[in-house]
Design a protein around this motif. Structure first.
Motif, short mmCIF file in Angstrom:
data_model
loop_
_atom_site.label_atom_id
_atom_site.label_comp_id
_atom_site.label_asym_id
_atom_site.label_seq_id
_atom_site.Cartn_x
_atom_site.Cartn_y
_atom_site.Cartn_z
N GLU A 23 27.26 33.02 56.48
CA GLU A 23 28.27 33.65 57.22
C GLU A 23 28.07 35.24 57.05
N ARG A 24 28.67 36.03 58.23
CA ARG A 24 28.43 37.40 58.14
C ARG A 24 29.91 37.94 58.20
N ARG A 25 30.79 37.33 58.41
CA ARG A 25 32.03 37.81 58.54
C ARG A 25 32.79 36.91 57.76
N ILE A 26 33.52 37.42 56.75
CA ILE A 26 34.10 36.57 55.54
C ILE A 26 35.51 37.12 55.67
N ASP A 27 36.67 36.30 56.01
CA ASP A 27 37.89 36.71 55.76
C ASP A 27 38.58 36.38 54.24
N VAL A 28 39.02 37.56 53.89
CA VAL A 28 39.65 37.58 52.37
C VAL A 28 40.90 38.20 52.49
N GLU A 29 41.78 38.09 51.38
CA GLU A 29 43.08 38.73 51.25
C GLU A 29 42.88 39.64 50.20
N ALA A 30 43.04 40.99 50.24
CA ALA A 30 43.06 41.94 49.29
C ALA A 30 43.97 43.17 49.89
N ASP A 31 44.33 43.95 48.61
CA ASP A 31 45.17 44.81 48.58
C ASP A 31 44.61 46.28 48.41
N THR A 32 43.16 46.10 48.05
CA THR A 32 42.53 47.38 48.17
C THR A 32 41.20 46.95 48.49
N VAL A 33 40.34 48.03 48.98
CA VAL A 33 38.86 47.74 49.45
C VAL A 33 38.25 47.18 48.17
N ARG A 34 38.56 47.71 46.70
CA ARG A 34 37.71 47.19 45.78
C ARG A 34 37.92 45.56 45.68
N ASN A 35 39.32 45.14 46.05
CA ASN A 35 39.63 43.98 45.73
C ASN A 35 39.14 43.02 46.90
N ALA A 36 38.75 43.89 48.01
CA ALA A 36 38.15 42.84 49.20
C ALA A 36 36.99 42.53 48.79
N LEU A 37 36.10 43.42 48.12
CA LEU A 37 34.78 43.03 47.70
C LEU A 37 34.87 41.72 46.40
N GLU A 38 35.82 42.15 45.58
CA GLU A 38 35.81 41.04 44.56
C GLU A 38 36.27 39.77 44.99
N ALA A 39 37.16 39.87 45.98
CA ALA A 39 37.39 38.48 46.50
C ALA A 39 36.16 37.76 47.38
N LEU A 40 35.30 38.44 47.72
CA LEU A 40 34.01 38.12 48.31
C LEU A 40 33.31 37.68 47.27
N PHE A 41 33.06 38.29 46.08
CA PHE A 41 32.14 37.92 45.06
C PHE A 41 32.85 36.76 44.36
N THR A 42 34.09 36.59 44.18
CA THR A 42 34.69 35.09 43.86
C THR A 42 34.01 34.05 44.83
N ARG A 43 34.18 34.22 45.81
CA ARG A 43 33.81 33.06 46.65
C ARG A 43 32.19 32.88 46.95
N HIS A 44 31.21 34.11 46.59
CA HIS A 44 29.95 34.33 46.88
C HIS A 44 29.34 34.92 45.61
N PRO A 45 29.63 34.54 44.50
CA PRO A 45 29.25 35.39 43.17
C PRO A 45 27.75 35.89 43.20
N GLU A 46 26.72 35.17 43.89
CA GLU A 46 25.43 35.48 43.90
C GLU A 46 25.17 36.86 44.73
N LEU A 47 26.21 37.35 45.52
CA LEU A 47 26.07 38.47 46.18
C LEU A 47 26.15 40.02 45.41
N ARG A 48 27.10 39.64 44.45
CA ARG A 48 27.28 41.02 43.56
C ARG A 48 26.06 41.78 43.12
N VAL A 49 25.02 41.00 42.73
CA VAL A 49 23.87 41.85 42.11
C VAL A 49 23.01 42.50 43.14
N HIS A 50 23.45 42.19 44.46
CA HIS A 50 22.50 42.72 45.50
C HIS A 50 23.46 43.78 46.16
N VAL A 51 24.76 44.09 45.69
CA VAL A 51 25.63 45.28 46.18
C VAL A 51 25.72 46.18 44.96
#
Length: 96
Positions: A20-48
């Motif tokens: 997936e290249r476009r992942i829809d999340v719900e977030a109240d800040t930009v930081r929380n948008a990435l946190e929601a992404l990492f919750t769904r795909h935790p392996e991405l965190r170490v690359h970011v």
């Protein structure tokens, strides 16, 4: 209710997000948008983010078309339909 935000990941990282290249999340800040992404795909965190919690040197983040650089930028409140984009710089030589 938090607004829906689309997080766009680079092609090189999409393999870690089930292609997936476009992942829809719900977030109240930009930081929380990435946190929601990492919750769904935790392996991405170490690359970011590096171990110290800072963005990796060759990674940039944008909220819509605006760079996310300062602490205040991470706390921006996205509107429904906004996009948070992760970009990785690609570098290298010609191999000569």
């Amino acid at each position: 209710m938090m607004p829906p935000v689309t997080v766009v990941v680079p092609r090189m990282l999409a393999v870690l997000a089930r292609d997936e290249r476009r992942i829809d999340v719900e977030a109240d800040t930009v930081r929380n948008a990435l946190e929601a992404l990492f919750t769904r795909h935790p392996e991405l965190r170490v690359h970011v983010f590096a171990e110290d919690g800072e963005m990796r040197e060759h990674v940039r983040c944008f909220h819509n078309d605006r760079p996310v650089e300062s602490p205040a930028d991470w706390e921006r409140v996205p509107a429904a339909g906004d996009t948070v984009t992760i970009l990785q710089a690609v570098s290298g030589g010609t191999g000569r």
